[in-house]
Scaffold this active site. Structure first.
Site, PDB file in Angstrom:
ATOM      1  CG  HIS A 220       2.878   2.412   2.677  1.00  0.00           C
ATOM      2  ND1 HIS A 220       2.626   3.018   1.295  1.00  0.00           N
ATOM      3  CD2 HIS A 220       3.893   1.491   2.593  1.00  0.00           C
ATOM      4  CE1 HIS A 220       3.488   2.575   0.352  1.00  0.00           C
ATOM      5  NE2 HIS A 220       3.442   1.978   1.278  1.00  0.00           N
ATOM      6  NE  ARG A 327       5.829  -2.510   2.138  1.00  0.00           N
ATOM      7  CZ  ARG A 327       5.282  -3.204   1.884  1.00  0.00           C
ATOM      8  NH1 ARG A 327       5.201  -4.271   2.787  1.00  0.00           N
ATOM      9  NH2 ARG A 327       4.390  -3.647   1.233  1.00  0.00           N
ATOM     10  NE  ARG A 368      10.560  -0.577  -0.190  1.00  0.00           N
ATOM     11  CZ  ARG A 368       9.270  -0.723  -0.312  1.00  0.00           C
ATOM     12  NH1 ARG A 368       8.838  -0.484  -0.802  1.00  0.00           N
ATOM     13  NH2 ARG A 368       8.498   0.056   1.116  1.00  0.00           N
ATOM     14  CD  GLU A 468       7.657   0.499  -6.463  1.00  0.00           C
ATOM     15  OE1 GLU A 468       6.733  -0.133  -5.649  1.00  0.00           O
ATOM     16  OE2 GLU A 468       8.770   0.714  -5.565  1.00  0.00           O
ATOM     17  CG  ASN A 491       0.545  -2.839  -2.906  1.00  0.00           C
ATOM     18  OD1 ASN A 491       0.496  -3.995  -3.355  1.00  0.00           O
ATOM     19  ND2 ASN A 491       1.738  -2.650  -2.117  1.00  0.00           N
ATOM     20  CG  ASP A 492       3.895   2.116  -5.504  1.00  0.00           C
ATOM     21  OD1 ASP A 492       2.841   3.069  -4.804  1.00  0.00           O
ATOM     22  OD2 ASP A 492       4.710   2.244  -4.942  1.00  0.00           O
ATOM     23  NE  ARG A 502       0.252   2.023  -1.366  1.00  0.00           N
ATOM     24  CZ  ARG A 502       1.466   1.631  -1.841  1.00  0.00           C
ATOM     25  NH1 ARG A 502       2.416   1.740  -2.636  1.00  0.00           N
ATOM     26  NH2 ARG A 502       1.392   0.370  -0.595  1.00  0.00           N
ATOM     27  CB  CYS A 539       7.016  -8.044  -2.957  1.00  0.00           C
ATOM     28  SG  CYS A 539       7.636  -6.253  -3.352  1.00  0.00           S
TER      29      CYS A 539
HETATM   30  C1  PEP Z   1       4.200  -2.044  -4.108  1.00  0.00           C
HETATM   31  O1  PEP Z   1       4.610  -0.531  -4.372  1.00  0.00           O
HETATM   32  O2  PEP Z   1       3.685  -2.736  -4.865  1.00  0.00           O
HETATM   33  C2  PEP Z   1       5.183  -2.419  -3.069  1.00  0.00           C
HETATM   34  C3  PEP Z   1       5.522  -3.612  -2.624  1.00  0.00           C
HETATM   35  O3  PEP Z   1       5.328  -1.242  -2.246  1.00  0.00           O
HETATM   36  P1  PEP Z   1       5.000  -0.612  -1.382  1.00  0.00           P
HETATM   37  O4  PEP Z   1       3.219  -0.829  -1.114  1.00  0.00           O
HETATM   38  O5  PEP Z   1       6.140  -0.486   0.127  1.00  0.00           O
HETATM   39  O6  PEP Z   1       4.592   1.267  -2.007  1.00  0.00           O
HETATM   40 MG    MG Z   2       6.371   0.142  -3.519  1.00  0.00          MG
END
Ligand code: PEP
Ligand code: MG
Length: 603
Positions: A220, A327, A368, A468, A491-492, A502, A539
């Protein structure tokens, strides 16, 4: 001597500037810029804390003197003398004043910066006794920081006085020419690690680039950096050890390279690259008003990811047609220094969401619900330091919300209220279980009923779930029965599919969005939503990575949500694509053993 460090490229472009170090300390310290009119009171805070520590040491000396020689070692008294001496040291106090006055650092940041400067001098000393005094200095500084804890200034994350140089580094072919510009030069931020909350404080500052030792490509911290649209490198392991305050540094955000103390030739080369990058951005900006339509007439929705309501300005400027991911947890983070209630109440949240909606000028906003936990702790302090448990697998996102229904209901009420004013979509993160879906829907009904009971109007909204967790991607039927749309959080999804943290730079080389397992889950989610006529978007960072634009188009994706800074480059790819020709190719890429190779192959 010129040195280079390699890390992970997270935000594109070249930055050249002088290093501003954010030094880690054992005490959790806030970093922010003060206003010029606060300089005197900030220096006074340090003075008062130093006096408190001097009194403490004095008292300790007194009690040592009362003990008999057999009870206390002689060294203890000598040590307290050394601490008193270090406390009064002019190098410490003058340095602190310098960072506060010249750089507008808050007192704690000034203190840890000066500690680092002096500590490095100690490290270079030949005399072992003197070298060991570094530990004493650290203890003294920690005492001062403790003494300041009770007197934290109300934190205003205001931007520092701009000290940016208009012309490009490298224009004058010599480092000296740049240095002679004095303080009026770009600044680049170097830190061992920064929490997303810390990054947020720097969001409006004028840093030209940033580097951290820690972090992965989709941590993040990296995500906030990307949203700042400045060149950034994370996972640069030893950068904060090698760079010193005020060193000249080049950050190559395309290659993930950090060059310290560059020679004039290197500087000129990167100055040229920097100008090329600016020209390319200028060319892309012409696409801003062009609709995102492929060569074969397929219309694609390009949405923005934002962290704060003010980010909508950048989203509109980049030509986004809505917000695909707000977010909201960033409204909840790093509030401890503001001396308010720790969490934003219903009214504060409602006003923030309303500001985002107004900022988008009638375009839809997808909010979200909070994704707190893992690397986004409320107070900026990572759970990792406190626990042997893995926070990414713990109480995070919807799990956190369901564990605190009062907090969740407050957020749901605020979102329902703002839906009266425009098109609001509600997005739920990290769902995996049917029971979580049921609880979430029940709480949404409760929130509506509570507003009705108060006679407060609320609006209709579309309800979406993030995909995710592999478990969610493998049980799409359950999700599609309850939700209007799905949004794939790659991402997750990558983190949990490949069992790769990550945030962990040591396994970053294995964090592979093009792994066949990841692509199959993404492809199946898009296909199933299309079969059932439900909306689907991506996303995660994959949506803003032009390496994947054609693949996602070929898989049928027509809605991408990304940082505004990535939007025009993705649009350019879309304008050049013919989806009819991409479908079979995309299917082949997903089915291949090594999709990364298939992606790179000419089409
Ligand atoms: C993701 O996990 O791809 C996502 C968009 O949420 P975050 O990056 O805030 O965990
Ligand atoms: Mg996520």
């Amino acid at each position: 001597m010129t040195l280079s460090v390699h890390g992970l490229p997270v935000a594109r472009g070249i930055a050249i500037g002088r290093a501003v170090m954010v030094v880690s300390s054992r005490i959790d310290v806030a970093h922010y810029f003060i206003k010029p009119e606060e300089i005197a009171s900030e220096i006074d805070r340090v003075r008062r804390a130093r006096n408190t520590v001097a009194d403490e040491l004095q008292r300790l000396q007194g009690s040592v003197a009362l003990m008999g020689p057999n009870d206390t070692p002689h060294e203890l008294s000598a040590l307290l003398d050394v601490h008193q001496m270090l406390l009064q040291d002019e190098a410490l106090s003058n340095g602190i004043k310098h960072w506060i006055t010249e750089r507008l650092y808050n007192a704690e940041w000034a203190l840890t910066t000066q500690l680092e400067v002096i500590a490095r001098q100690f490290d270079e000393m030949e005399d072992e006794y003197l070298r060991e005094r570094k530990a004493d200095l650290e203890q003294v500084v920690e005492r001062i920081l403790h003494a300041m804890k009770g007197s934290e200034a109300v934190q205003v994350p205001s931007p520092p006085t701009p000290r940016r140089k208009a012309k490009h580094a490298g224009d004058d072919d010599s480092v000296d020419a740049l240095i002679s510009d004095g303080i009026d030069v770009p600044l680049v931020l170097i830190a061992h690690d920064l929490s997303p909350a810390d990054m947020l404080k720097f969001k409006k500052s004028v840093f030209a680039g940033f580097v951290t030792d820690a972090g992965g490509r989709t941590s993040h911290t990296a995500i906030v950096a990307r949203s700042m649209d400045i060149p950034a490198v994370v996972g640069a392991r030893s950068a904060s050890q090698l760079v010193r305050q005020d060193d000249w540094v080049i950050i190559d955000g395309d290659a993930g390279v950090v060059i310290v103390d560059p020679s004039p030739i290197i500087l000129a080369e990167y100055g040229f690259k920097q100008r090329q990058g600016d020209l390319e951005r200028g060319r892309l900006s012409r696409l801003r008003h062009k609709p995102a339509v492929t060569l074969d007439g397929e219309r694609v929705e390009l949405l923005a990811n934002i962290e704060l309501p003010d980010d909508t300005a950048g989203a509109v400027k980049a030509g986004a047609v809505g917000v695909g991911l707000f977010r909201s947890e960033f409204l909840f983070m790093g509030r401890e220094a503001q001396r308010q209630d720790r969490l934003p109440d219903e009214e504060e949240q409602y006003l923030a969401y309303k500001r985002a909606l107004d900022g988008m000028q009638g375009m839809p906003v997808t909010i979200r619900t909070v994704d707190i936990g893992a690397d986004k702790p409320l107070d900026g302090k990572s759970q990792r330091e406190d626990s042997h448990l893995n926070p990414a697998l713990g109480l995070r996102a919807i799990r956190w919300s369901l564990a605190d229904p009062a907090m969740f209901l407050t957020q749901l009420r605020a979102i329902l209220r703002v839906a009266v004013h425009g098109e609001i979509n509600l997005l739920i993160p990290m769902l995996a279980h049917a029971s979580e879906i049921r609880q979430t829907l029940a709480l949404l009904e409760t929130a509506r009923a509570e507003l009705d009971a108060r006679g407060v109007t609320h609006g209709r909204l579309k309800l979406g779930a993030m995909i995710e967790i592999p478990a969610a991607a493998l049980t799409l039927g359950t999700f599609l029965r309850h939700f209007d749309f799905l949004s794939i959080g790659t991402n997750d999804l990558i983190q949990y599919t490949l069992a790769i943290d990550r945030d962990d730079e040591s396994v970053a080389h294995l964090y592979n969005p093009a792994h066949p397992a990841v692509l199959r889950l993404v492809a199946e989610t898009i296909a199933e939503c299309r079969r059932q006529g439900k909306g689907v978007s991506v996303c995660g960072e994959m949506a803003g990575d032009i390496t994947f634009t054609r693949l996602l188009l070929g898989l049928g994706l027509r809605s991408f949500s990304m940082h505004p800074s990535q939007l025009l480059a993705v649009k350019q790819e879309i304008l050049r694509a013919d989806t009819g020709k991409l479908v079979d190719w995309a299917r082949g890429v997903v089915a291949s053993e090594d999709p990364a190779l298939a992606l790179a192959a000419p089409r």
